[in-house]
Scaffold this motif. Structure first.
Motif, PDB file in Angstrom:
ATOM      1  N   ILE A 262      39.005  40.770  40.919  1.00 31.89           N
ATOM      2  CA  ILE A 262      37.794  41.388  40.220  1.00 31.89           C
ATOM      3  C   ILE A 262      36.906  42.073  41.341  1.00 31.89           C
ATOM      4  N   GLY A 263      36.928  43.409  41.598  1.00 34.03           N
ATOM      5  CA  GLY A 263      36.188  43.911  42.668  1.00 34.03           C
ATOM      6  C   GLY A 263      37.271  44.851  43.500  1.00 34.03           C
ATOM      7  N   SER A 264      37.125  46.113  43.272  1.00 27.41           N
ATOM      8  CA  SER A 264      38.246  46.922  44.137  1.00 27.41           C
ATOM      9  C   SER A 264      37.395  47.766  45.196  1.00 27.41           C
ATOM     10  N   GLY A 265      36.110  47.391  45.349  1.00 21.70           N
ATOM     11  CA  GLY A 265      35.356  48.167  46.404  1.00 21.70           C
ATOM     12  C   GLY A 265      36.055  47.619  47.758  1.00 21.70           C
ATOM     13  N   ARG A 266      35.518  48.559  48.825  1.00 22.09           N
ATOM     14  CA  ARG A 266      36.082  48.254  50.153  1.00 22.09           C
ATOM     15  C   ARG A 266      35.577  46.739  50.663  1.00 22.09           C
ATOM     16  N   THR A 267      34.376  46.359  50.513  1.00 21.81           N
ATOM     17  CA  THR A 267      34.083  45.143  50.869  1.00 21.81           C
ATOM     18  C   THR A 267      34.807  44.051  50.176  1.00 21.81           C
ATOM     19  N   SER A 268      35.060  44.015  48.803  1.00 24.84           N
ATOM     20  CA  SER A 268      35.896  43.046  48.070  1.00 24.84           C
ATOM     21  C   SER A 268      37.127  42.956  48.653  1.00 24.84           C
ATOM     22  N   ARG A 269      37.767  43.969  48.930  1.00 22.96           N
ATOM     23  CA  ARG A 269      39.121  44.258  49.263  1.00 22.96           C
ATOM     24  C   ARG A 269      39.162  43.647  50.709  1.00 22.96           C
ATOM     25  N   LYS A 270      38.237  43.792  51.775  1.00 20.48           N
ATOM     26  CA  LYS A 270      38.261  43.382  52.879  1.00 20.48           C
ATOM     27  C   LYS A 270      38.459  41.967  53.100  1.00 20.48           C
ATOM     28  N   ARG A 271      37.520  41.166  52.138  1.00 18.57           N
ATOM     29  CA  ARG A 271      37.312  39.994  51.782  1.00 18.57           C
ATOM     30  C   ARG A 271      38.627  39.120  51.591  1.00 18.57           C
ATOM     31  N   TYR A 272      39.181  39.887  50.531  1.00 18.04           N
ATOM     32  CA  TYR A 272      40.355  39.374  49.716  1.00 18.04           C
ATOM     33  C   TYR A 272      41.701  39.669  50.617  1.00 18.04           C
ATOM     34  N   GLN A 273      41.541  40.521  51.625  1.00 19.36           N
ATOM     35  CA  GLN A 273      42.813  40.798  52.549  1.00 19.36           C
ATOM     36  C   GLN A 273      43.078  39.534  53.454  1.00 19.36           C
ATOM     37  N   ILE A 274      42.151  38.693  53.799  1.00 17.90           N
ATOM     38  CA  ILE A 274      42.337  37.578  54.315  1.00 17.90           C
ATOM     39  C   ILE A 274      43.553  36.673  53.431  1.00 17.90           C
ATOM     40  N   LEU A 275      43.066  36.476  52.233  1.00 15.23           N
ATOM     41  CA  LEU A 275      43.878  35.556  51.442  1.00 15.23           C
ATOM     42  C   LEU A 275      45.434  36.541  51.339  1.00 15.23           C
ATOM     43  N   GLU A 276      45.222  37.693  51.163  1.00 15.34           N
ATOM     44  CA  GLU A 276      46.407  38.537  51.213  1.00 15.34           C
ATOM     45  C   GLU A 276      47.368  38.141  52.199  1.00 15.34           C
ATOM     46  N   ASN A 277      47.057  38.136  53.247  1.00 20.86           N
ATOM     47  CA  ASN A 277      47.770  37.944  54.651  1.00 20.86           C
ATOM     48  C   ASN A 277      48.390  36.631  54.741  1.00 20.86           C
ATOM     49  N   MET A 278      47.659  35.782  54.091  1.00 21.12           N
ATOM     50  CA  MET A 278      48.404  34.275  54.148  1.00 21.12           C
ATOM     51  C   MET A 278      49.234  34.242  53.006  1.00 21.12           C
ATOM     52  N   GLY A 279      49.600  35.201  52.028  1.00 18.62           N
ATOM     53  CA  GLY A 279      50.724  35.139  51.289  1.00 18.62           C
ATOM     54  C   GLY A 279      50.385  35.190  49.619  1.00 18.62           C
ATOM     55  N   VAL A 280      49.160  35.261  49.399  1.00 19.66           N
ATOM     56  CA  VAL A 280      48.826  35.324  48.067  1.00 19.66           C
ATOM     57  C   VAL A 280      49.091  37.004  47.434  1.00 19.66           C
ATOM     58  N   ASP A 281      49.977  37.086  46.395  1.00 21.59           N
ATOM     59  CA  ASP A 281      50.262  38.296  45.645  1.00 21.59           C
ATOM     60  C   ASP A 281      49.212  38.842  44.897  1.00 21.59           C
ATOM     61  N   THR A 282      49.108  40.075  44.707  1.00 22.75           N
ATOM     62  CA  THR A 282      47.938  40.768  43.927  1.00 22.75           C
ATOM     63  C   THR A 282      48.667  41.357  42.515  1.00 22.75           C
ATOM     64  N   ALA A 283      48.188  40.909  41.484  1.00 23.16           N
ATOM     65  CA  ALA A 283      48.653  41.462  40.115  1.00 23.16           C
ATOM     66  C   ALA A 283      48.283  42.765  40.003  1.00 23.16           C
ATOM     67  N   PHE A 284      46.861  42.633  40.145  1.00 23.62           N
ATOM     68  CA  PHE A 284      45.995  43.723  39.853  1.00 23.62           C
ATOM     69  C   PHE A 284      44.599  43.893  40.074  1.00 23.62           C
ATOM     70  N   TYR A 285      43.948  44.632  40.256  1.00 21.94           N
ATOM     71  CA  TYR A 285      42.500  44.764  40.527  1.00 21.94           C
ATOM     72  C   TYR A 285      41.529  45.067  39.292  1.00 21.94           C
ATOM     73  N   VAL A 286      40.456  44.633  38.996  1.00 17.27           N
ATOM     74  CA  VAL A 286      39.438  45.084  37.804  1.00 17.27           C
ATOM     75  C   VAL A 286      38.250  45.555  38.588  1.00 17.27           C
ATOM     76  N   ASP A 287      38.026  46.647  37.749  1.00 20.63           N
ATOM     77  CA  ASP A 287      36.676  47.323  38.195  1.00 20.63           C
ATOM     78  C   ASP A 287      36.229  47.834  36.735  1.00 20.63           C
ATOM     79  N   VAL A 288      34.880  48.355  36.900  1.00 19.55           N
ATOM     80  CA  VAL A 288      34.268  48.871  35.693  1.00 19.55           C
ATOM     81  C   VAL A 288      33.722  50.194  35.886  1.00 19.55           C
TER      82      VAL A 288
END
Length: 339
Positions: free
Chosen positions: A253-279
């Motif tokens: 939840i949250g597809s803005g640049r800041t959200s993606r930057k913070r999530y990228q740490i998890l992504e780099n660890m191996g978490v897979d992304t199903a989708f992003y959610v935004d309004v």
């Protein structure tokens, strides 16, 4: 002097103007069966002299004098010198209200399953000038019971560090504060919660948490936002592996640049992304690294995809939780707030 039940540990560094009031607030507690282990961490001002003066008048104050090594070294040196069954934290620029120690000891005595406790705190700063910090204090004051604290641990540090009291035997079992490029107090809480330590607060305001402009958490890089996200992501990744599976897949939840930057740490660890959610209609339908941005009304039914909310604004965070709860999602089972 008999063996104290509580050891209050207080790192001190260049704090001659505030440490006296902090000392008096501890030595004036309604619980007198305590010692105050105050560690002068190589101060360049008159801090050491203040400690010696108070120690000469009250044997419960046990000062230690070190070469400067930083707050982690000073905090752990105080713990090593502590004799109490319970170890309380205190900072040299804060004020403990008279019943703080008594109330926290009572909670630990009555509930042997609780390993660490704290309390609600009063914000000792300027709310107009430091509104963000004041909002943070308001938020941690809403987290009282063990489940609330555990489920919200990945939002931010859920305690005021100088309000903490813990069982000394758990320090030997789970380790003291660790030094590194991360906030040592937050890392300890994440580590202990991961190990199953139960944490609760006394539902009373028992400490004035002051917010001076030179507070370490305002000025040292190990306490900046990026450092918090690095350490929380490390523990969050392991939480996801335990609760979702060894190769977790989540919706963000949250597809803005800041959200993606913070999530990228998890992504780099191996978490897979199903989708992003935004309004934001300008973002809905976009692809981010091949993953679609969907409107929140399109999220699948609870139980299909675990969600992580990286939307950080205070009001939006509460609104997202309310929306997900209304869709049948349960925090901790179907989603977590992580920003």
């Amino acid at each position: 002097m008999c063996t104290p039940k509580v050891s209050v540990t207080m790192p001190c560094y260049n704090c001659e103007s505030t440490v006296g009031e902090a000392i008096e607030s501890i030595l004036g507690q309604t619980c007198s069966n305590l010692e105050l282990v105050a560690v002068d961490d190589g101060s360049a001002d008159g801090t050491a002299e203040v400690l010696r003066e108070y120690a000469a008048n009250d044997p419960r104050l046990k000062p230690l004098f070190l070469e400067h090594q930083g707050v982690v070294g000073a905090a752990n040196a105080a713990i090593d010198a502590a004799e109490g069954k319970y170890i309380a934290r205190m900072d040299a620029d804060d004020i403990a209200l008279p019943e703080r120690i008594e109330k926290q000891v009572e909670l630990l005595d009555v509930d042997p399953e609780t390993g660490l406790t704290a309390c609600r705190v009063g914000f000792g700063g300027n709310r107009e000038q430091n509104g963000g910090y004041a909002h943070y204090v308001d938020w941690i004051n809403t987290l009282i019971e063990a489940e609330e604290i555990s489920l919200n641990r990945f939002v931010e540090f859920p305690f005021a560090n100088p309000s903490i009291m813990m069982r000394k035997d758990l320090i030997a079992e789970h380790g003291p504060f660790r030094d590194g490029d991360f906030p040592e107090d937050y890392e300890l809480i994440l580590r202990w919660l991961e190990s199953g330590v139960k944490m609760r607060k006394v539902d009373e305001e028992l400490l004035i948490w002051n917010d001076p402009p030179d507070r370490l958490s305002r000025n040292h890089p190990k306490y900046n936002v990026d450092a918090f996200y690095r350490i929380k992501s490390e523990y969050l990744f392991r939480w996801l592996q335990k609760h979702i599976g060894p190769e977790p897949k989540v919706g963000i939840i949250g597809s803005g640049r800041t959200s993606r930057k913070r999530y990228q740490i998890l992504e780099n660890m191996g978490v897979d992304t199903a989708f992003y959610v935004d309004v934001d209609p300008r973002k809905v339908g976009m692809l981010i690294h091949g993953k679609k941005v969907i409107h929140r009304t399109e999220i699948p039914a609870a139980g299909e995809t675990f969600l992580l909310s990286y939307v950080a604004s205070w009001g939006a965070r509460d609104e997202i939780a309310e929306f997900l709860d209304g869709r049948g999602y349960v925090m901790g089972r179907d989603y977590l707030l992580v920003a």
